[in-house]
Design an enzyme around this catalytic site. Structure first.
Site, PDB file in Angstrom:
ATOM      1  N   CYS A  45    -108.751  83.787 -51.936  1.00 28.13           N
ATOM      2  CA  CYS A  45    -107.861  84.891 -51.607  1.00 28.13           C
ATOM      3  C   CYS A  45    -106.658  84.917 -52.603  1.00 28.13           C
ATOM      4  O   CYS A  45    -106.577  86.375 -53.081  1.00 28.13           O
ATOM      5  CB  CYS A  45    -107.455  85.017 -50.196  1.00 28.13           C
ATOM      6  SG  CYS A  45    -108.577  85.276 -48.794  1.00 28.13           S
ATOM      7  N   ALA A  46    -106.189  83.962 -52.838  1.00 29.25           N
ATOM      8  CA  ALA A  46    -105.204  84.029 -53.959  1.00 29.25           C
ATOM      9  C   ALA A  46    -105.826  84.608 -55.375  1.00 29.25           C
ATOM     10  O   ALA A  46    -105.329  85.081 -56.389  1.00 29.25           O
ATOM     11  CB  ALA A  46    -104.226  82.821 -54.104  1.00 29.25           C
TER      12      ALA A  46
END
Length: 163
Positions: A45-46
């Site tokens: 997600c980062a």
């Protein structure tokens, strides 16, 4: 449920990590990228968020706003946004209603109660231009930008401006 190109996107109203409420009417008049992701602070997600951040100026130049949507709380999203240095809004769908409306109701990785990773490109009137039901966070932001540009140039997509 899959939203098909040319169909209206479902209406929504969600709180952003900064407390501002966002809805489909707030996006009218510009294209929008709604990307759903399962878990703030996770590696993938980062990676995906940073890829969108790096290309944010190019999305803006192409007339599109980027919004991330997760089932995380506003507080979790605020910490994630700060930790990653993100400048675009992150919206909290803690009740999972919007994830269900957009068909992103479960993560394929067994993260119970988490949104699945997928993305919608919407036109200025809130209609679906393109849907990515499966996403590789390493290349996805560039693929969305490429599709946006082709659509703007009239080379791709079922929906054209002014139609």
């Amino acid at each position: 449920m899959t939203l098909l190109p040319g169909y209206p996107a479902p209406a929504f109203k969600l709180p952003g990590d900064d407390g501002r409420w966002w809805g489909l009417p707030d996006l009218r008049g510009q294209a929008a990228v709604l990307y759903f992701y399962p878990l703030a602070h996770s590696r993938d997600c980062a990676l995906e968020a940073m890829a969108f951040e790096v290309l944010l100026g190019e999305f803006a130049a192409a007339g599109a706003r980027v919004l991330g949507i997760s089932t995380d709380s506003r507080a979790q999203l605020a910490r994630f946004r700060h930790a990653q240095g993100l400048t675009f809004p992150l919206l909290s769908d803690a009740g999972r209603e919007v994830s269900r409306l957009y068909g992103a109701r479960r993560s394929p990785w067994g993260l119970v109660g988490r949104a699945g990773r997928q993305t919608y490109l919407l036109d200025e009137r809130g209609r679906v231009v393109h849907h990515w039901p499966q996403v590789d966070p390493a290349w996805h932001a560039q693929a969305v930008l490429d599709t946006l540009r082709r659509w703007r140039d009239g080379q791709d997509g079922a929906v054209t401006l002014g139609a």
